[in-house]
Write a protein that holds these residues in place. Structure first.
Motif, PDB file in Angstrom:
ATOM      1  N   GLU A 135       0.826  -1.204   0.000  1.00  0.00           N
ATOM      2  CA  GLU A 135       0.000   0.000   0.000  1.00  0.00           C
ATOM      3  C   GLU A 135       0.865   1.260   0.000  1.00  0.00           C
ATOM      4  OE1 GLU A 135      -3.455   2.557   0.533  1.00  0.00           O
ATOM      5  OE2 GLU A 135      -3.096   0.577  -0.358  1.00  0.00           O
ATOM      6  N   SER A 136       1.835   1.316   0.909  1.00  0.00           N
ATOM      7  CA  SER A 136       2.636   2.532   1.038  1.00  0.00           C
ATOM      8  C   SER A 136       3.479   2.789  -0.201  1.00  0.00           C
ATOM      9  CB  SER A 136       3.529   2.433   2.277  1.00  0.00           C
ATOM     10  OG  SER A 136       2.746   2.425   3.457  1.00  0.00           O
ATOM     11  N   TRP A 142       2.191   5.849  -7.195  1.00  0.00           N
ATOM     12  CA  TRP A 142       1.040   6.275  -7.990  1.00  0.00           C
ATOM     13  C   TRP A 142       0.848   7.793  -7.921  1.00  0.00           C
ATOM     14  CZ3 TRP A 142      -1.170   4.440 -11.944  1.00  0.00           C
ATOM     15  CH2 TRP A 142      -2.414   4.902 -12.368  1.00  0.00           C
ATOM     16  N   GLY A 143       1.436   8.409  -6.898  1.00  0.00           N
ATOM     17  CA  GLY A 143       1.303   9.856  -6.748  1.00  0.00           C
ATOM     18  C   GLY A 143       0.250  10.278  -5.760  1.00  0.00           C
ATOM     19  N   SER A 144      -0.277   9.329  -4.990  1.00  0.00           N
ATOM     20  CA  SER A 144      -1.345   9.653  -4.040  1.00  0.00           C
ATOM     21  C   SER A 144      -0.869  10.565  -2.921  1.00  0.00           C
ATOM     22  CB  SER A 144      -1.927   8.361  -3.439  1.00  0.00           C
ATOM     23  OG  SER A 144      -2.448   7.531  -4.450  1.00  0.00           O
ATOM     24  N   LYS A 148       6.441  15.259  -4.830  1.00  0.00           N
ATOM     25  CA  LYS A 148       7.711  15.289  -4.114  1.00  0.00           C
ATOM     26  C   LYS A 148       8.001  13.935  -3.479  1.00  0.00           C
ATOM     27  CE  LYS A 148      10.235  17.800  -0.516  1.00  0.00           C
ATOM     28  NZ  LYS A 148      10.184  18.915   0.481  1.00  0.00           N
ATOM     29  N   ALA A 149       6.993  13.343  -2.815  1.00  0.00           N
ATOM     30  CA  ALA A 149       7.166  12.028  -2.191  1.00  0.00           C
ATOM     31  C   ALA A 149       7.419  10.961  -3.246  1.00  0.00           C
ATOM     32  CB  ALA A 149       5.931  11.684  -1.367  1.00  0.00           C
ATOM     33  N   ASP A 169       5.692   5.944 -16.465  1.00  0.00           N
ATOM     34  CA  ASP A 169       5.490   7.340 -16.840  1.00  0.00           C
ATOM     35  C   ASP A 169       4.513   7.470 -18.005  1.00  0.00           C
ATOM     36  OD1 ASP A 169       7.180   8.569 -14.947  1.00  0.00           O
ATOM     37  OD2 ASP A 169       8.942   8.028 -16.125  1.00  0.00           O
ATOM     38  N   ASP A 170       3.848   6.378 -18.356  1.00  0.00           N
ATOM     39  CA  ASP A 170       2.890   6.384 -19.464  1.00  0.00           C
ATOM     40  C   ASP A 170       1.736   7.345 -19.149  1.00  0.00           C
ATOM     41  OD1 ASP A 170       0.836   5.573 -21.421  1.00  0.00           O
ATOM     42  OD2 ASP A 170       2.164   3.882 -21.799  1.00  0.00           O
ATOM     43  N   ILE A 171       1.305   8.105 -20.137  1.00  0.00           N
ATOM     44  CA  ILE A 171       0.200   9.038 -19.908  1.00  0.00           C
ATOM     45  C   ILE A 171      -1.141   8.312 -19.813  1.00  0.00           C
ATOM     46  CG2 ILE A 171       1.373  10.986 -20.997  1.00  0.00           C
ATOM     47  CD1 ILE A 171      -0.355  10.476 -23.492  1.00  0.00           C
TER      48      ILE A 171
END
Length: 333
Positions: A135-136, A142-144, A148-149, A169-171
């Motif tokens: 999860e972490s 994922w950017g949740s 920066k993190a 990094d796929d859009i």
């Protein structure tokens, strides 16, 4: 793809409603494996969450479907050799890990539809702020938790020899999510201490990820939910030496005995991984049953220390006929 899905759903419906399906399922037991029920279905739809997560609408849809086609029974009732064999097949729900959303999101729906369940706890996490690495790490990548993190963790992974694939990094959201799923699966074989170090590079969550013992006891007191061990640290048992294996099983057993009134006499292997050595240790700790992740119907035969289960994803919860088709395939000799 839509036509293929329609054919699968139709095949699953026909199986449950045909004489072949009824005969094959007569007197049989089906054990389902779930993990999480998230707060909304959109979050559960992404591929990297889909296998371990279901949304509340999909979960309720599944419960209604199960009650229509099966007798929903506690796990121990299904496992008892002298249990009454009903005309309809029986199903038992199991949840792995002990996520906090089992109490917040799953339990109210289990109560509403009066469907019993068994939850298998990774006991080190219960009542603590210790985090599940999947999860972490997954949600940070994922950017949740912000860019920066995310970039900090990506750099740490690169330095430690675990660079991310370009597809992350796929859009396209779905392709990026699938790439993350495969990447996380590849990290499973890392040493538990290394996974803990990766988790420590992720920002802390505002709430604990796991249940606390008050929630465990409250659900147990309802009579609808029982609890069993799913390891202590969630380490994959086949990768531990004999001393660590014994300690892992003992620690989870002790925690359940202290935290519950009636802990289940069933062990649940983290990640489903087990071998003869692990099964022997589990039996030596007085567990007559243990759950794996191979698929198949339960008829009282086979190894009771490697019981089959069918995993439930967001996809199959939303479309239970797909689960029916998996049961058909898993039931074939």
């Amino acid at each position: 793809m839509a036509i293929k899905q329609l054919l699968k759903r139709t095949s699953g419906w026909l199986y449950l409603n045909s004489s072949v399906g009824r005969n094959q399922l007569h007197g049989a037991g089906v054990i389902l494996m779930l993990h999480r029920v998230l707060g909304n279905d959109r979050a559960a739809n992404l591929p990297h969450r889909n296998e371990l997560c279901v949304g509340p609408q999909a979960f309720e849809h599944l419960l209604v479907w199960l009650r229509k086609h099966f007798d929903c029974v506690p796990l121990m009732e299904l496992l008892q050799p002298n249990a009454l064999r009903t005309e309809r097949p029986r199903v038992a729900l199991t949840f792995d890990d002990g996520w906090r959303d089992n109490a917040v999101n799953a339990y109210p729906l289990l109560q509403k539809h009066q469907v019993p369940a068994s939850i298998f706890l990774s006991t080190d996490f219960i009542g603590s702020r210790q985090r599940f690495w999947w999860e972490s790490v997954g949600e940070t990548l994922w950017g949740s938790h912000g860019e920066k993190a995310r970039m900090h963790l990506i750099e740490h992974l690169r330095i430690t020899g675990h660079p991310l694939p370009v597809l992350l990094d796929d859009i396209d959201v779905d392709r990026r999510s699938v790439a993350l799923l495969h990447y996380l699966q590849g990290l499973k074989s890392l040493d538990p201490q290394e996974l803990e170090r990766l988790t420590n590079e992720c920002p802390p969550d505002s709430l604990p990820q796991a249940l606390d013992w008050h929630q465990v006891r409250a659900m147990e007191a309802s009579g609808l939910v029982r609890f069993g061990p799913h390891g202590a640290s969630h380490s994959i048992l086949t990768g531990l030496d004999d001393v660590r294996l014994h300690e892992e099983i003992s620690r989870s057993r002790g925690a359940l005995q202290n935290g519950c009134n009636r802990p289940l006499p069933v062990y649940c292997y983290p990640n489903g991984d087990n071998d003869e050595r692990v099964r022997e240790q589990v039996a030596n700790h007085d567990y007559p049953f243990a759950l794996g992740t191979t698929t198949g119907l339960y008829r009282g035969a086979g190894d009771p220390l490697n019981l089959p289960r069918f995993g439930v994803s967001q996809r199959t919860a939303r479309n239970p006929e797909l689960l029916s088709l998996r049961i058909f395939r898993g039931a074939r000799p």
